[in-house]
Design an enzyme around this catalytic site. Structure first.
Site, mmCIF file in Angstrom:
data_model
loop_
_atom_site.group_PDB
_atom_site.id
_atom_site.type_symbol
_atom_site.label_atom_id
_atom_site.label_comp_id
_atom_site.label_asym_id
_atom_site.label_seq_id
_atom_site.Cartn_x
_atom_site.Cartn_y
_atom_site.Cartn_z
ATOM 1 N N PHE A 188 0.865 -1.262 0.051
ATOM 2 C CA PHE A 188 0.041 0.060 0.054
ATOM 3 C C PHE A 188 0.749 1.242 -0.170
ATOM 4 O O PHE A 188 0.679 1.987 -0.917
ATOM 5 C CB PHE A 188 -0.776 -0.136 1.213
ATOM 6 C CG PHE A 188 -1.544 1.203 1.614
ATOM 7 C CD1 PHE A 188 -2.164 2.120 0.771
ATOM 8 C CD2 PHE A 188 -1.709 1.371 3.040
ATOM 9 C CE1 PHE A 188 -2.773 3.184 0.895
ATOM 10 C CE2 PHE A 188 -2.120 2.573 3.583
ATOM 11 C CZ PHE A 188 -2.777 3.595 2.369
ATOM 12 N N ASP A 248 13.228 -10.960 -0.990
ATOM 13 C CA ASP A 248 12.838 -11.105 0.410
ATOM 14 C C ASP A 248 13.932 -10.233 1.351
ATOM 15 O O ASP A 248 15.002 -10.500 0.996
ATOM 16 C CB ASP A 248 12.581 -12.474 1.007
ATOM 17 C CG ASP A 248 12.033 -12.606 2.172
ATOM 18 O OD1 ASP A 248 10.678 -13.186 2.172
ATOM 19 O OD2 ASP A 248 12.169 -11.840 3.156
ATOM 20 N N TYR A 263 4.417 -6.813 17.459
ATOM 21 C CA TYR A 263 4.608 -5.877 16.393
ATOM 22 C C TYR A 263 5.064 -4.541 16.722
ATOM 23 O O TYR A 263 6.151 -3.999 16.124
ATOM 24 C CB TYR A 263 3.156 -5.542 15.516
ATOM 25 C CG TYR A 263 3.098 -4.541 14.655
ATOM 26 C CD1 TYR A 263 4.065 -4.835 13.175
ATOM 27 C CD2 TYR A 263 2.635 -3.280 15.026
ATOM 28 C CE1 TYR A 263 3.873 -3.619 12.534
ATOM 29 C CE2 TYR A 263 2.513 -2.228 13.816
ATOM 30 C CZ TYR A 263 3.201 -2.306 12.611
ATOM 31 O OH TYR A 263 3.186 -1.236 11.983
ATOM 32 N N LYS A 285 8.809 -2.659 15.529
ATOM 33 C CA LYS A 285 9.050 -1.759 14.628
ATOM 34 C C LYS A 285 9.827 -0.528 15.572
ATOM 35 O O LYS A 285 10.677 0.332 15.092
ATOM 36 C CB LYS A 285 7.648 -1.034 14.490
ATOM 37 C CG LYS A 285 7.019 -1.555 13.401
ATOM 38 C CD LYS A 285 7.580 -0.830 12.199
ATOM 39 C CE LYS A 285 7.214 -1.896 10.878
ATOM 40 N NZ LYS A 285 8.073 -1.199 9.819
ATOM 41 N N ASN A 287 -1.779 5.200 11.926
ATOM 42 C CA ASN A 287 -3.071 4.519 11.203
ATOM 43 C C ASN A 287 -3.221 5.402 9.701
ATOM 44 O O ASN A 287 -4.078 6.077 9.686
ATOM 45 C CB ASN A 287 -4.212 4.579 12.025
ATOM 46 C CG ASN A 287 -4.248 3.567 13.135
ATOM 47 O OD1 ASN A 287 -3.165 4.016 14.060
ATOM 48 N ND2 ASN A 287 -4.647 2.414 13.089
ATOM 49 N N VAL A 341 -8.402 -1.217 9.596
ATOM 50 C CA VAL A 341 -9.701 -1.234 9.764
ATOM 51 C C VAL A 341 -10.647 -0.679 8.643
ATOM 52 O O VAL A 341 -11.584 -0.790 8.375
ATOM 53 C CB VAL A 341 -10.040 -0.746 11.206
ATOM 54 C CG1 VAL A 341 -9.553 0.829 11.233
ATOM 55 C CG2 VAL A 341 -11.516 -0.850 11.757
HETATM 56 C C1 UD2 Z 1 -1.308 -0.207 14.392
HETATM 57 C C2 UD2 Z 1 -0.556 1.126 14.682
HETATM 58 C C3 UD2 Z 1 -0.620 1.719 13.173
HETATM 59 C C4 UD2 Z 1 0.106 0.749 12.071
HETATM 60 C C5 UD2 Z 1 -0.846 -0.475 12.036
HETATM 61 C C6 UD2 Z 1 -0.040 -1.630 11.193
HETATM 62 C C7 UD2 Z 1 -1.446 1.862 16.709
HETATM 63 C C8 UD2 Z 1 -2.087 2.866 17.748
HETATM 64 N N1 UD2 Z 1 -1.567 2.220 15.591
HETATM 65 O O1 UD2 Z 1 -2.717 0.055 14.008
HETATM 66 O O2 UD2 Z 1 0.269 3.055 13.232
HETATM 67 O O3 UD2 Z 1 1.601 0.593 12.610
HETATM 68 O O4 UD2 Z 1 -0.833 -1.068 13.679
HETATM 69 O O5 UD2 Z 1 -0.552 -1.279 10.146
HETATM 70 O O6 UD2 Z 1 -0.790 1.074 17.469
HETATM 71 N N2 UD2 Z 1 -10.835 -2.886 14.544
HETATM 72 C C9 UD2 Z 1 -12.058 -3.395 14.763
HETATM 73 N N3 UD2 Z 1 -12.588 -4.329 13.746
HETATM 74 C C10 UD2 Z 1 -11.820 -4.816 12.774
HETATM 75 C C11 UD2 Z 1 -10.322 -4.417 12.682
HETATM 76 C C12 UD2 Z 1 -9.879 -3.565 13.542
HETATM 77 O O7 UD2 Z 1 -12.708 -2.703 15.619
HETATM 78 O O8 UD2 Z 1 -12.375 -5.461 12.023
HETATM 79 C C13 UD2 Z 1 -9.966 -1.964 15.522
HETATM 80 C C14 UD2 Z 1 -8.938 -2.326 16.216
HETATM 81 O O9 UD2 Z 1 -9.294 -2.989 17.377
HETATM 82 C C15 UD2 Z 1 -8.216 -1.242 16.513
HETATM 83 C C16 UD2 Z 1 -8.810 -0.149 15.454
HETATM 84 O O10 UD2 Z 1 -9.931 -0.952 14.699
HETATM 85 O O11 UD2 Z 1 -8.726 -0.662 17.884
HETATM 86 C C17 UD2 Z 1 -7.668 -0.126 14.341
HETATM 87 O O12 UD2 Z 1 -7.135 -1.279 14.216
HETATM 88 P P1 UD2 Z 1 -6.085 -1.491 12.870
HETATM 89 O O13 UD2 Z 1 -5.783 -3.137 12.809
HETATM 90 O O14 UD2 Z 1 -6.574 -0.824 11.583
HETATM 91 O O15 UD2 Z 1 -4.558 -0.962 13.268
HETATM 92 P P2 UD2 Z 1 -4.091 -0.611 14.580
HETATM 93 O O16 UD2 Z 1 -4.586 0.494 15.546
HETATM 94 O O17 UD2 Z 1 -3.666 -1.986 15.245
#
Ligand code: UD2
Length: 327
Positions: A12, A55, A143, A147, A172, A187
């Site tokens: 992406f 890789d 993760y 990072k 995000n 998400v």
């Molecule tokens: C983390 C990092 C982001 C980036 C990413 C990897 C934080 C705050 N952010 O993102 O910067 O490095 O990892 O790409 O650590 N959710 C739902 N339902 C779903 C999927 C997700 O509710 O079906 C929620 C999830 O629990 C979270 C939010 O959506 O609270 C965002 O989740 P994500 O997986 O898009 O990203 P996040 O925050 O882990």
């Protein structure tokens, strides 16, 4: 003219950077192992880049990829909190061993600068808001640790070997070409795809967690500026890249539903393991040192992203209809 290497070029963020560099007429070497990256993300420019299928874990391949390169955008990674909990070893190998191999190859090849995709997950849950780079990190998931280790390695390679390094802590990121169809998808892409398919997205937890969602074009800008900013201002440093504006998941869900005309209310599920509650950046350091200035705000970013997925959705439906007629 500089030669650029983009790792994770078919992913992406990597593909957005590769397209931006090609548009500027730069010489680009694009590296991907195609585990999650897609060739279609490089459609239209594949003849204008030197595309290498390799890789990050392969040290010899990294040496070859870095030969003759001045600037690296290191985007290649397995970027997922849940994947790193499910399979920490694979995630560790891609994110830590891969970054280490690239740094070693860059050092040996005399690369001038490496700009690294770091993550806001480094802050964890303990930091006061908004989060500033000077705050002590508190990574929770594997993760987030991986990072952060990358950031520390970069800093060491600047201090010890004089390789100019810039770590951009992404908050995000979302936008066109983000993969929507894996359980580990971000998400935004996941929810848009599910709403378009009339499936019902699940919010993990109460939906009051917040993210400083950042549209991809702002990230491209930050990277291009990080590549050329004076070393005395940026080398060895870490910068938050965000909009400086948190939005809850509930709010995000309702905005997406409104833009898409989607009527179903959200379903709620248990909170996700390793999840961060609030993520909200102070972006003044990036403004000052990089001249970073986000130009696409959250709502405009959502509109552009939804429009792109809608177009892809319509194309897919047309193809399915054609296939039905000819069957
Ligand atoms: C983390 C990092 C982001 C980036 C990413 C990897 C934080 C705050 N952010 O993102 O910067 O490095 O990892 O790409 O650590 N959710 C739902 N339902 C779903 C999927 C997700 O509710 O079906 C929620 C999830 O629990 C979270 C939010 O959506 O609270 C965002 O989740 P994500 O997986 O898009 O990203 P996040 O925050 O882990």
């Amino acid at each position: 003219m500089a030669v650029y290497l983009v790792t994770g070029a078919a992913g992406f963020i990597g593909s957005w950077l590769t397209h931006a560099l090609v548009e500027r007429g730069e010489t680009v070497r694009a590296l991907d192992n195609f585990s999650t990256g897609r060739r279609e993300n490089l459609a239209g420019i594949s003849g204008k880049i030197d595309l290498i299928g390799a890789d990050l874990r392969n040290a010899d391949a990294m040496s070859k990829a870095c030969a003759g390169v001045q600037i690296i955008f290191h985007q290649g990674a397995l970027p997922s909190v849940p994947l790193s909990i499910q399979d920490p070893r694979t995630s560790h190998a891609a994110n830590i061993d891969g970054t280490f191999n690239l740094l070693e190859a860059a050092r040996a090849a005399g690369v001038q600068r490496i700009v690294y995709a770091a993550s806001s997950s480094a802050y964890g849950n303990k930091n006061p808001l908004p989060q500033q780079e000077s705050m002590p990190p508190g990574p929770i998931s594997p993760y987030a640790v991986q990072k952060l280790v990358g950031e520390l390695y970069l800093r060491s390679y600047w201090e010890i070997f004089g390789l100019e390094t810039v770590a951009l802590r992404y908050f995000n990121i979302f936008g066109p070409r983000q993969a929507p169809d894996s359980p580990y998808s971000g998400v935004m892409a996941k929810f848009i795809r599910m709403m378009l398919d009339n499936d019902q997205p699940v919010i993990f937890g109460d939906g009051e967690q917040s993210r400083d969602f950042t549209y991809i074009e702002n990230v491209v800008q930050a990277n291009l500026k990080a590549a050329t900013a004076p070393a005395e201002k940026v080398a060895g440093r870490v910068f938050n890249i965000a909009c400086g504006e948190p939005h809850t998941l509930n709010e995000t869900y309702h905005l997406l539903a409104e833009i898409l005309g989607y009527k179903n209310p959200p379903q709620y599920g248990p909170p996700r393991e390793g999840d961060i509650q609030h993520s909200y950046a102070d972006i003044s350091a990036a403004r000052e040192a990089l001249g970073y200035d986000p130009t696409v705000d959250f709502v405009e970013g959502l509109r552009r992203t939804v429009a792109w997925y809608q177009e892809k959705h319509q194309e897919k439906q047309k193809e399915m209809k054609k296939a039905e007629v000819s069957a």
